[in-house]
Scaffold this motif. Structure first.
Motif, PDB file in Angstrom:
ATOM      1  N   PHE A  40      64.629  11.016 102.235  1.00 17.54           N
ATOM      2  CA  PHE A  40      65.817  11.792 101.886  1.00 17.54           C
ATOM      3  C   PHE A  40      67.058  11.217 102.564  1.00 17.54           C
ATOM      4  CE2 PHE A  40      68.847  15.197 102.755  1.00 17.54           C
ATOM      5  CZ  PHE A  40      69.118  15.594 101.454  1.00 17.54           C
ATOM      6  N   VAL A  41      66.924  10.879 103.839  1.00 21.00           N
ATOM      7  CA  VAL A  41      68.075  10.320 104.573  1.00 21.00           C
ATOM      8  C   VAL A  41      68.499   8.992 103.937  1.00 21.00           C
ATOM      9  CG1 VAL A  41      68.806   9.342 106.790  1.00 21.00           C
ATOM     10  CG2 VAL A  41      67.550  11.490 106.742  1.00 21.00           C
ATOM     11  N   VAL A  42      67.508   8.171 103.601  1.00 21.03           N
ATOM     12  CA  VAL A  42      67.825   6.877 102.966  1.00 21.03           C
ATOM     13  C   VAL A  42      68.536   7.116 101.633  1.00 21.03           C
ATOM     14  CG1 VAL A  42      66.825   4.809 101.899  1.00 21.03           C
ATOM     15  CG2 VAL A  42      65.949   5.624 104.085  1.00 21.03           C
ATOM     16  N   MET A  43      68.030   8.082 100.866  1.00 24.58           N
ATOM     17  CA  MET A  43      68.636   8.369  99.564  1.00 24.58           C
ATOM     18  C   MET A  43      70.060   8.904  99.735  1.00 24.58           C
ATOM     19  SD  MET A  43      66.969  10.443  96.407  1.00 24.58           S
ATOM     20  CE  MET A  43      67.268  12.078  97.025  1.00 24.58           C
ATOM     21  N   ALA A  44      70.240   9.779 100.716  1.00 30.57           N
ATOM     22  CA  ALA A  44      71.586  10.322 100.964  1.00 30.57           C
ATOM     23  C   ALA A  44      72.535   9.197 101.373  1.00 30.57           C
ATOM     24  CB  ALA A  44      71.519  11.395 102.049  1.00 30.57           C
ATOM     25  N   ALA A  45      72.048   8.297 102.234  1.00 28.90           N
ATOM     26  CA  ALA A  45      72.890   7.167 102.662  1.00 28.90           C
ATOM     27  C   ALA A  45      73.205   6.267 101.473  1.00 28.90           C
ATOM     28  CB  ALA A  45      72.176   6.382 103.757  1.00 28.90           C
ATOM     29  N   MET A  46      72.185   6.059 100.629  1.00 31.53           N
ATOM     30  CA  MET A  46      72.387   5.207  99.447  1.00 31.53           C
ATOM     31  C   MET A  46      73.431   5.809  98.516  1.00 31.53           C
ATOM     32  SD  MET A  46      71.467   2.483  97.759  1.00 31.53           S
ATOM     33  CE  MET A  46      69.873   1.858  98.240  1.00 31.53           C
ATOM     34  N   SER A  47      73.445   7.148  98.433  1.00 34.65           N
ATOM     35  CA  SER A  47      74.395   7.792  97.515  1.00 34.65           C
ATOM     36  C   SER A  47      75.841   7.605  97.991  1.00 34.65           C
ATOM     37  CB  SER A  47      74.075   9.285  97.382  1.00 34.65           C
ATOM     38  OG  SER A  47      74.488   9.985  98.531  1.00 34.65           O
ATOM     39  N   PHE A  86      47.767  19.490 116.663  1.00 34.45           N
ATOM     40  CA  PHE A  86      47.418  19.995 115.334  1.00 34.45           C
ATOM     41  C   PHE A  86      48.592  19.857 114.362  1.00 34.45           C
ATOM     42  CE2 PHE A  86      44.057  22.642 117.491  1.00 34.45           C
ATOM     43  CZ  PHE A  86      43.003  21.979 116.881  1.00 34.45           C
ATOM     44  N   VAL A  87      49.783  20.085 114.890  1.00 36.05           N
ATOM     45  CA  VAL A  87      50.968  20.088 114.021  1.00 36.05           C
ATOM     46  C   VAL A  87      51.453  18.671 113.705  1.00 36.05           C
ATOM     47  CG1 VAL A  87      53.409  20.758 113.950  1.00 36.05           C
ATOM     48  CG2 VAL A  87      51.709  22.364 114.789  1.00 36.05           C
ATOM     49  N   ALA A  88      51.177  17.750 114.631  1.00 39.72           N
ATOM     50  CA  ALA A  88      51.744  16.399 114.501  1.00 39.72           C
ATOM     51  C   ALA A  88      51.479  15.716 113.157  1.00 39.72           C
ATOM     52  CB  ALA A  88      51.245  15.525 115.643  1.00 39.72           C
ATOM     53  N   PRO A  89      50.231  15.752 112.646  1.00 42.14           N
ATOM     54  CA  PRO A  89      50.011  15.062 111.357  1.00 42.14           C
ATOM     55  C   PRO A  89      50.931  15.576 110.253  1.00 42.14           C
ATOM     56  CG  PRO A  89      47.916  15.637 112.355  1.00 42.14           C
ATOM     57  CD  PRO A  89      48.971  16.300 113.179  1.00 42.14           C
ATOM     58  N   ALA A  90      51.073  16.918 110.192  1.00 39.19           N
ATOM     59  CA  ALA A  90      51.932  17.493 109.151  1.00 39.19           C
ATOM     60  C   ALA A  90      53.392  17.092 109.375  1.00 39.19           C
ATOM     61  CB  ALA A  90      51.798  19.013 109.145  1.00 39.19           C
ATOM     62  N   LEU A  91      53.798  17.107 110.664  1.00 39.98           N
ATOM     63  CA  LEU A  91      55.181  16.732 110.967  1.00 39.98           C
ATOM     64  C   LEU A  91      55.451  15.279 110.604  1.00 39.98           C
ATOM     65  CD1 LEU A  91      56.090  18.338 114.400  1.00 39.98           C
ATOM     66  CD2 LEU A  91      57.156  18.748 112.187  1.00 39.98           C
ATOM     67  N   LEU A  92      54.498  14.412 111.004  1.00 41.29           N
ATOM     68  CA  LEU A  92      54.668  12.978 110.706  1.00 41.29           C
ATOM     69  C   LEU A  92      54.699  12.742 109.203  1.00 41.29           C
ATOM     70  CD1 LEU A  92      52.377  11.321 113.403  1.00 41.29           C
ATOM     71  CD2 LEU A  92      54.876  11.207 113.235  1.00 41.29           C
ATOM     72  N   TRP A  93      53.841  13.455 108.493  1.00 40.76           N
ATOM     73  CA  TRP A  93      53.785  13.331 107.034  1.00 40.76           C
ATOM     74  C   TRP A  93      55.141  13.701 106.431  1.00 40.76           C
ATOM     75  CZ3 TRP A  93      50.014  11.691 103.630  1.00 40.76           C
ATOM     76  CH2 TRP A  93      50.241  11.965 102.288  1.00 40.76           C
ATOM     77  N   THR A  94      55.639  14.866 106.875  1.00 48.06           N
ATOM     78  CA  THR A  94      56.919  15.346 106.348  1.00 48.06           C
ATOM     79  C   THR A  94      58.044  14.375 106.702  1.00 48.06           C
ATOM     80  OG1 THR A  94      56.110  17.573 106.710  1.00 48.06           O
ATOM     81  CG2 THR A  94      58.451  17.362 106.259  1.00 48.06           C
ATOM     82  N   LEU A  95      57.978  13.869 107.939  1.00 46.86           N
ATOM     83  CA  LEU A  95      59.010  12.934 108.398  1.00 46.86           C
ATOM     84  C   LEU A  95      58.976  11.648 107.552  1.00 46.86           C
ATOM     85  CD1 LEU A  95      61.027  12.946 110.816  1.00 46.86           C
ATOM     86  CD2 LEU A  95      59.423  11.447 111.991  1.00 46.86           C
ATOM     87  N   ALA A  96      57.758  11.123 107.362  1.00 46.44           N
ATOM     88  CA  ALA A  96      57.630   9.834 106.676  1.00 46.44           C
ATOM     89  C   ALA A  96      57.889   9.946 105.184  1.00 46.44           C
ATOM     90  CB  ALA A  96      56.239   9.255 106.929  1.00 46.44           C
ATOM     91  N   PHE A  97      57.441  11.032 104.584  1.00 48.03           N
ATOM     92  CA  PHE A  97      57.498  11.098 103.125  1.00 48.03           C
ATOM     93  C   PHE A  97      58.547  12.057 102.579  1.00 48.03           C
ATOM     94  CE2 PHE A  97      53.168   9.646 104.066  1.00 48.03           C
ATOM     95  CZ  PHE A  97      53.245   8.396 103.440  1.00 48.03           C
ATOM     96  N   PHE A  98      59.263  12.755 103.467  1.00 49.48           N
ATOM     97  CA  PHE A  98      60.367  13.573 102.966  1.00 49.48           C
ATOM     98  C   PHE A  98      61.668  13.275 103.710  1.00 49.48           C
ATOM     99  CE2 PHE A  98      63.076  17.349 102.986  1.00 49.48           C
ATOM    100  CZ  PHE A  98      63.345  17.421 101.631  1.00 49.48           C
ATOM    101  N   VAL A  99      61.650  13.451 105.026  1.00 46.06           N
ATOM    102  CA  VAL A  99      62.906  13.349 105.784  1.00 46.06           C
ATOM    103  C   VAL A  99      63.491  11.937 105.696  1.00 46.06           C
ATOM    104  CG1 VAL A  99      63.995  13.609 108.039  1.00 46.06           C
ATOM    105  CG2 VAL A  99      62.216  15.201 107.341  1.00 46.06           C
ATOM    106  N   VAL A 100      62.666  10.929 106.023  1.00 47.92           N
ATOM    107  CA  VAL A 100      63.185   9.547 106.006  1.00 47.92           C
ATOM    108  C   VAL A 100      63.642   9.146 104.597  1.00 47.92           C
ATOM    109  CG1 VAL A 100      62.610   7.118 106.396  1.00 47.92           C
ATOM    110  CG2 VAL A 100      61.916   8.853 108.050  1.00 47.92           C
TER     111      VAL A 100
END
Lengths: 283, 355
Positions: free
Chosen positions: A29-36, A13-27
């Motif tokens: 954000f990490v890319v943006m932080a690395a880019m900065s 049940f939790v996986a879709p929300a986790l994957l969503w957050t991972l794909a559209f926020f965490v990743v």
């Protein structure tokens, strides 16, 4: 066995929300932080760990000023919007007959139906030297020369407030209508006057609605570049405008990413300041 | 067993939907073009689409850096046609992004004077892009509100005589070029050492300006009377406003002006190079040029003189058709900074905005 099955089902049940957050926020954000932390050499992007972009943001006066301007405008807009939205929400919740409340709310949010850009340009026409406000003031004999209203911070704040009062009215109204009238009656019975009942009972109970709306206003306002661009006349730059310039003109993604991280940090600070009252279940 | 018949209303609705589906509009092929907004005008594109049974997908962008970033992020073959600032053509040729164009299919002999810009658009005798439109970044103004004689001197146009009645076009390259010309520099020879002088003039200009805005904001400011002068404006800014307000006009001051120029070419990675080249040929044909010159996004001079046969006298008058030979002599091209100077120019520009 049943416990393990429940655990698997729970993760399912939790996986879709986790994957969503991972794909559209965490990743992102990490890319943006690395880019900065990357740099530009000429037009070539060099990945690495450098604080050069942050040094520029806080060291170059015009870039640092953009951060300050963003904060100043956002705080002004948030405070003015709350001050205007609260009485409006109060009137709709307690003074407008219940059968008319839906219509009143509809009218309050009507400007939402117009495009954001169109609304900003409409304000530009209203505030122009030959706009309706200046013409009315001159017609009434109150001024002889048109006031400078457009292309100012006043214009930017006005455009923002027009938008965010609607948002705040909704969140505060939703909070107000949940309050039992018995709270106020009890306060009055115990000897409080109208103001004291409001100050010590109603206002604290409606803080979740106010703070939620104010936080949303802060987040949306500090990230917006269209309104300052159109109504502010580019006479002072905000953080998002700097981001747009770096992306659109110089393809300087590292500096734009660093400014984005700074703006996110400001939003995080706002969240921490508001967290105590941020109770979405109360609105 | 009888096949159930849908209710009559459903039948009618289905038939209506099918009738409205744009089946007939499906083109056999498509081209993807990365362009400036003037190339997105349906009045310009549709005749080519109809004649060649092709759909031209247009992606609008601002600033060469954005175009390069988009190309870098795309797969080879995603884009077929590129419209780009003429002064930036050498950059994209050097990067190997452009395909050679068939010289014999291009009406270069019909072009105005120097607008072909061979040095930029050709390499080793091969043509990689062709200029399709040009114009000027200069001074636009309301002739009813300001003294047109003052507009012949840039220093007066942005002086405190017109304080709070000036808007500045928000694009650092042409406006800094204009300031350079006013300060006596050559746009093609600008260096970082010249920037302090330009900065001083820009700061003076900003102190007297009401606003700094992009195209629509500058047009709105001029049209609503918010300002009476737009520094960096030109025919592209006032032409679409002139019909309603003929007082909104432009001039080239005595010191000169900056000439903008856009070029079109076929991308080397395109898998439809022949069709893309055909599109380029259409754009530089007299008919295509006339439509491009009067594009709904902004007007500008067509590179091909023969476009004049397809323009009305009124349109030519707005474009100052008969004065082009003189204007071309007095205008200098956009500055073409390298990456380092470009960054420094942007810094100065942003400082000016925050001033």
């Amino acid at each position: 066995m049943a416990g393990a099955r429940d655990t698997v089902r729970g993760w399912g049940f939790v996986a879709p929300a986790l994957l969503w957050t991972l794909a559209f926020f965490v990743v992102p954000f990490v890319v943006m932080a690395a880019m900065s932390l990357a740099t530009l050499e000429g037009r070539e992007l060099i990945w690495g760990v450098s604080l050069e972009n942050y040094r520029r943001l806080f060291g170059q006066a015009y870039l640092f000023r953009a951060i300050l301007v963003s904060v100043e405008i956002t705080l002004t807009v948030t405070v003015v919007s709350v001050v205007l939205a609260y009485p409006l929400a109060w009137i709709i919740a307690f003074r407008v007959p219940e059968r008319w409340q839906r219509l009143a709310l509809l009218l309050a949010i009507l400007p939402f139906w117009t495009s954001y850009v169109v609304r900003s340009y409409a304000w530009l026409l209203v505030l122009a030297r030959e706009g309706i406000i200046n013409k009315a003031l001159i017609g009434l004999g109150l001024i002889s020369e048109p006031l400078t209203l457009a292309s100012t911070r006043f214009a930017t704040v006005t455009g923002f407030v027009h938008f965010f009062v609607m948002l705040l009215t909704l969140t505060i109204y939703a909070n107000l209508v949940q309050l039992s009238p018995n709270y106020r009656r009890a306060a009055i019975d115990l000897g409080a006057n109208g103001w004291q009942a409001f100050r010590h009972v109603i206002l604290p109970l409606t803080l979740p609605g106010i703070v939620t709306g104010a936080f949303l206003t802060f987040v949306l306002c500090i990230g917006d570049y269209i309104t300052p661009q159109i109504l502010g006349g580019n006479n002072e730059l905000t953080g998002p405008q700097i981001i747009m310039v770096q992306l659109g003109r110089g393809a300087n993604f590292p500096l734009a990413a660093a400014m984005s991280i700074v703006l996110m940090a400001l939003v995080t600070l706002a969240y921490l300041a508001a967290a105590r009252w941020l109770r979405l279940d109360r609105i | 067993m009888t096949k159930p018949t849908p209710p009559r209303r459903v039948q009618i609705a289905t038939a209506t939907c099918l009738a409205l589906l744009p089946c007939a509009a499906q083109a056999a092929e498509s081209l993807n073009a990365l362009v400036w907004c003037d190339h997105t005008d349906p009045a310009l594109i549709e005749p080519f689409e109809t004649a060649n049974d092709v759909k031209v997908n247009r992606r609008e962008y601002e600033g060469t850096a954005t175009a390069l970033a988009l190309l870098e992020q795309s797969r080879p073959g995603d884009w077929d046609v590129l419209v780009i600032d003429s002064i930036d053509v050498p950059r994209v040729i050097d990067a190997g992004l452009m395909a050679e164009l068939p010289r014999d299919q291009l009406p270069l002999d019909d072009f105005f004077g120097t607008v072909e810009m061979k040095d930029s658009t050709s390499r080793d005798g091969k043509i990689y892009a062709v200029t399709d439109k040009f114009g000027y970044n200069t001074i636009s103004f309301n002739s009813d509100k300001v003294d047109p004689a003052d507009m012949q001197d840039m220093a007066t146009a942005w002086s405190d005589k017109y304080k709070d009645r000036i808007a500045i076009y928000d694009y650092y390259i042409p406006v800094m070029g204009l300031v350079a010309i006013a300060d006596g520099f050559k746009t093609a020879e600008l260096t970082a050492d010249d920037l302090p002088a330009l900065k001083k003039t820009l700061f003076t200009m900003k102190e007297n300006a009401r606003s700094v805005g992009e195209v629509v904001a500058s047009q709105t400011a001029l049209a609503t009377g918010e300002v009476d002068i737009v520094v960096g404006g030109g025919e592209w800014l006032t032409a679409v406003l002139a019909e309603e307000n003929p007082n909104l006009t432009w001039t080239i001051p005595d010191q000169g002006a900056v000439r903008w120029s856009e070029a079109i070419g076929v991308l080397a990675a395109s898998e439809k190079k022949d069709l893309a080249a055909k599109f380029v040929e259409y754009i530089v044909s007299p008919e295509g040029q006339a439509r491009l010159a009067t594009s709904s996004c902004y007007w500008g001079m067509p590179a091909n003189r023969k476009a004049g046969e397809h323009l009305t006298d009124a349109q030519k008058s707005v474009l100052r058709w008969d004065e082009q030979d003189n204007y071309l002599k007095r205008a200098q091209l956009y500055p073409a900074p390298d990456a380092d100077l470009d960054q420094k120019m942007q810094d100065v520009w942003l400082e000016m905005l925050q001033h």
